[in-house]
Design a protein around this motif. Structure first.
Motif: not given
Ligand code: DC
Length: 221
Positions: A57-61, A106-108, A112-115, A185-188
């Motif tokens: 997921v990290s690689l492809n996102c 994915v979140r990062k 960024q896009l949302q901000q 989940r761990e993040i946010s």
């Protein structure tokens, strides 16, 4: 800077209906962040990536080009140039998004896009981590909830009106599972910001909830 209204809460609490209504009434931009996580999930599904395979997921996102445009005051999500507004509204995409949104890359990318979208604009933004992470300085923060049964009934009526066959008990089970995933989940994780106002919409009409939030903007809180 613009005025920011953050609406967080679990699936089916009525966030998007309320946020859209408030945005229209106040002349603000409505940003649906769940749609971005859904577009990412659709991309990964199309590429046949296992949503639970975090490395893949990290690689492809990184290759998913997700952009937002406003057409006739509606948010339209483009995935690699294609309008995917309809394609992202399935239960499969929503459930996959709940899994793949736990991925830090994915979140990062999407935060960024949302901000960027919110910078210098008056916005109503809904999601799971808007008040805690995306717009921590929002003037108004709401945590919108409703009981799992009420949320399941709303989703059921929505699907039935689209002519889709469904079972309310299965929908409620999915909602409870999705809440659990989003909250643990761990993040946010999905959690109310310390300075958010809790609104339980179980027995409120759309108008009542929208009016309650608009009142908060008048008080600056
Ligand atoms: O609100 P929704 O059902 O369209 O969101 C789909 C999934 O995306 C949801 O299960 C969790 C994730 N999501 C998120 O992690 N953070 C957000 N700000 C919005 C959605």
């Amino acid at each position: 800077m613009g005025y920011k209204i953050a609406i967080d809460g679990p699936a089916g609490a009525g966030k998007s209906t309320i946020a859209k209504r408030i945005a229209k009434q106040l002349g603000f931009i409505y940003v649906d962040t769940g749609a971005m996580y859904r577009a990412m999930a659709l991309y990964l599904l199309n590429k046949k990536i296992d949503p639970k395979d975090s490395d893949a997921v990290s690689l492809n996102c990184k290759d998913a080009d997700i952009t937002i445009r406003y057409e006739n005051s509606e948010q339209v999500v483009y995935l690699n140039g294609e309008n995917v507004n309809e394609l992202i509204r399935t239960e499969q995409v929503g459930n996959t998004a709940s899994v793949t949104s736990a991925n830090p890359d994915v979140r990062k990318k999407l935060v960024q896009l949302q901000q960027k979208l919110a910078a210098d604009a008056d916005v109503v933004m809904d999601g799971r981590d808007i008040g805690t992470c995306v717009l921590p300085d929002a003037e108004v923060k709401v945590f919108l909830t409703a009981s799992s049964r009420v949320r399941a009934e709303r989703r059921y009526n929505e699907l039935i009106s689209k002519g889709e066959k469904c079972d309310i008990d299965v929908i409620e089970k999915d909602i409870i599972e999705r809440d659990h995933q989003d909250m643990t989940r761990e993040i946010s994780p999905l959690v109310a910001a310390d300075d958010a106002v809790l609104v339980d919409s179980s027995y409120m009409t759309i108008e009542e909830v929208a009016d309650t939030i608009i009142e908060m903007t008048k008080k600056g809180k």
